[in-house]
Design a protein around this motif. Structure first.
Motif, PDB file in Angstrom:
ATOM      1  N   ASP A   5       3.729  -4.739  -5.552  1.00  0.00           N
ATOM      2  CA  ASP A   5       4.291  -5.064  -6.862  1.00  0.00           C
ATOM      3  C   ASP A   5       3.808  -6.417  -7.395  1.00  0.00           C
ATOM      4  O   ASP A   5       4.333  -6.930  -8.369  1.00  0.00           O
ATOM      5  CB  ASP A   5       5.820  -5.023  -6.818  1.00  0.00           C
ATOM      6  N   GLY A   6       2.804  -7.001  -6.740  1.00  0.00           N
ATOM      7  CA  GLY A   6       2.297  -8.302  -7.146  1.00  0.00           C
ATOM      8  C   GLY A   6       2.957  -9.442  -6.392  1.00  0.00           C
ATOM      9  O   GLY A   6       2.484 -10.568  -6.418  1.00  0.00           O
ATOM     10  N   HIS A   7       4.040  -9.157  -5.717  1.00  0.00           N
ATOM     11  CA  HIS A   7       4.771 -10.158  -4.940  1.00  0.00           C
ATOM     12  C   HIS A   7       4.761  -9.803  -3.456  1.00  0.00           C
ATOM     13  O   HIS A   7       4.499 -10.651  -2.610  1.00  0.00           O
ATOM     14  CB  HIS A   7       6.205 -10.267  -5.445  1.00  0.00           C
ATOM     15  N   CYS A   8       5.069  -8.560  -3.134  1.00  0.00           N
ATOM     16  CA  CYS A   8       5.043  -8.112  -1.745  1.00  0.00           C
ATOM     17  C   CYS A   8       4.686  -6.629  -1.703  1.00  0.00           C
ATOM     18  O   CYS A   8       4.782  -5.918  -2.696  1.00  0.00           O
ATOM     19  CB  CYS A   8       6.369  -8.377  -1.040  1.00  0.00           C
ATOM     20  N   GLY A   9       4.265  -6.209  -0.542  1.00  0.00           N
ATOM     21  CA  GLY A   9       3.911  -4.809  -0.345  1.00  0.00           C
ATOM     22  C   GLY A   9       5.045  -4.051   0.317  1.00  0.00           C
ATOM     23  O   GLY A   9       5.924  -4.643   0.949  1.00  0.00           O
ATOM     24  N   MET A  30      -0.903   2.285   9.650  1.00  0.00           N
ATOM     25  CA  MET A  30      -0.332   0.966   9.344  1.00  0.00           C
ATOM     26  C   MET A  30      -1.415  -0.097   9.250  1.00  0.00           C
ATOM     27  O   MET A  30      -1.367  -0.965   8.375  1.00  0.00           O
ATOM     28  CB  MET A  30       0.716   0.580  10.390  1.00  0.00           C
ATOM     29  N   ALA A  31      -2.407  -0.043  10.121  1.00  0.00           N
ATOM     30  CA  ALA A  31      -3.505  -1.017  10.066  1.00  0.00           C
ATOM     31  C   ALA A  31      -4.261  -0.894   8.744  1.00  0.00           C
ATOM     32  O   ALA A  31      -4.623  -1.904   8.133  1.00  0.00           O
ATOM     33  CB  ALA A  31      -4.444  -0.819  11.252  1.00  0.00           C
ATOM     34  N   GLU A  32      -4.475   0.329   8.283  1.00  0.00           N
ATOM     35  CA  GLU A  32      -5.164   0.523   7.007  1.00  0.00           C
ATOM     36  C   GLU A  32      -4.300   0.053   5.844  1.00  0.00           C
ATOM     37  O   GLU A  32      -4.808  -0.561   4.897  1.00  0.00           O
ATOM     38  CB  GLU A  32      -5.557   1.989   6.833  1.00  0.00           C
ATOM     39  N   ALA A  33      -3.005   0.312   5.905  1.00  0.00           N
ATOM     40  CA  ALA A  33      -2.095  -0.174   4.858  1.00  0.00           C
ATOM     41  C   ALA A  33      -2.151  -1.695   4.784  1.00  0.00           C
ATOM     42  O   ALA A  33      -2.258  -2.272   3.695  1.00  0.00           O
ATOM     43  CB  ALA A  33      -0.666   0.299   5.134  1.00  0.00           C
ATOM     44  N   GLU A  34      -2.095  -2.349   5.935  1.00  0.00           N
ATOM     45  CA  GLU A  34      -2.167  -3.808   5.974  1.00  0.00           C
ATOM     46  C   GLU A  34      -3.501  -4.297   5.415  1.00  0.00           C
ATOM     47  O   GLU A  34      -3.548  -5.250   4.636  1.00  0.00           O
ATOM     48  CB  GLU A  34      -1.963  -4.311   7.396  1.00  0.00           C
ATOM     49  N   ARG A  35      -4.596  -3.647   5.795  1.00  0.00           N
ATOM     50  CA  ARG A  35      -5.919  -4.042   5.322  1.00  0.00           C
ATOM     51  C   ARG A  35      -6.005  -3.937   3.795  1.00  0.00           C
ATOM     52  O   ARG A  35      -6.478  -4.865   3.122  1.00  0.00           O
ATOM     53  CB  ARG A  35      -6.997  -3.162   5.959  1.00  0.00           C
ATOM     54  N   LEU A  36      -5.530  -2.822   3.257  1.00  0.00           N
ATOM     55  CA  LEU A  36      -5.571  -2.627   1.804  1.00  0.00           C
ATOM     56  C   LEU A  36      -4.726  -3.672   1.069  1.00  0.00           C
ATOM     57  O   LEU A  36      -5.132  -4.175   0.013  1.00  0.00           O
ATOM     58  CB  LEU A  36      -5.089  -1.219   1.454  1.00  0.00           C
ATOM     59  N   GLU A  39      -6.437  -7.085   1.231  1.00  0.00           N
ATOM     60  CA  GLU A  39      -7.566  -7.048   0.297  1.00  0.00           C
ATOM     61  C   GLU A  39      -7.126  -7.340  -1.141  1.00  0.00           C
ATOM     62  O   GLU A  39      -7.874  -7.884  -1.932  1.00  0.00           O
ATOM     63  CB  GLU A  39      -8.200  -5.657   0.383  1.00  0.00           C
ATOM     64  N   ARG A  40      -5.892  -6.991  -1.457  1.00  0.00           N
ATOM     65  CA  ARG A  40      -5.349  -7.201  -2.792  1.00  0.00           C
ATOM     66  C   ARG A  40      -4.563  -8.510  -2.915  1.00  0.00           C
ATOM     67  O   ARG A  40      -3.913  -8.759  -3.913  1.00  0.00           O
ATOM     68  CB  ARG A  40      -4.480  -6.012  -3.180  1.00  0.00           C
ATOM     69  N   GLY A  41      -4.574  -9.319  -1.851  1.00  0.00           N
ATOM     70  CA  GLY A  41      -3.897 -10.607  -1.897  1.00  0.00           C
ATOM     71  C   GLY A  41      -2.408 -10.549  -1.630  1.00  0.00           C
ATOM     72  O   GLY A  41      -1.684 -11.487  -1.964  1.00  0.00           O
ATOM     73  N   CYS A  42      -1.947  -9.488  -1.019  1.00  0.00           N
ATOM     74  CA  CYS A  42      -0.521  -9.325  -0.730  1.00  0.00           C
ATOM     75  C   CYS A  42      -0.114 -10.221   0.439  1.00  0.00           C
ATOM     76  O   CYS A  42      -0.661 -10.094   1.533  1.00  0.00           O
ATOM     77  CB  CYS A  42      -0.232  -7.856  -0.398  1.00  0.00           C
ATOM     78  N   PRO A  43       0.861 -11.113   0.238  1.00  0.00           N
ATOM     79  CA  PRO A  43       1.230 -12.051   1.295  1.00  0.00           C
ATOM     80  C   PRO A  43       2.207 -11.510   2.339  1.00  0.00           C
ATOM     81  O   PRO A  43       2.316 -12.065   3.424  1.00  0.00           O
ATOM     82  CB  PRO A  43       1.881 -13.205   0.525  1.00  0.00           C
TER      83      PRO A  43
END
Length: 87
Positions: A5-9, A30-36, A39-43
């Motif tokens: 949402d621009g703030h968290c995943g 889960m590893a792919e979700a974290e990678r994606l 990649e989008r700057g999700c903290p």
């Protein structure tokens, strides 16, 4: 399903077919979700697990997830068609 949402995943509804469990697909998803998300700057990545689902909580803990002591609130807007508990 993964969202940002621009703030968290968020991860919603991770599932692996019962016949394919034990092959590491869950951890790979889960590893792919974290990678994606990275990649989008999700903290930060959030997910919710029912408190009674202790096996899944422990599995997520094995991946490095910890309870963040937030309280999840919900309000059912449409009655559950199954008649089950309202989560």
């Amino acid at each position: 399903m993964v969202g940002f949402d621009g703030h968290c995943g968020w991860v919603n509804y991770l599932a692996v077919d019962e016949s394919r469990r034990g092959a590491g697909l869950d951890a790979a998803i889960m590893a792919e979700a974290e990678r994606l998300l990275i990649e989008r700057g999700c903290p930060k990545l959030n997910l919710q697990v029912r408190s009674t689902n202790t096996d899944v909580i422990e599995w997520y803990r094995s991946l490095g997830y910890e309870p963040d002591h937030a309280v999840s609130l919900g309000k059912r807007l449409i009655p559950d068609a199954t008649g089950g508990p309202l989560y």
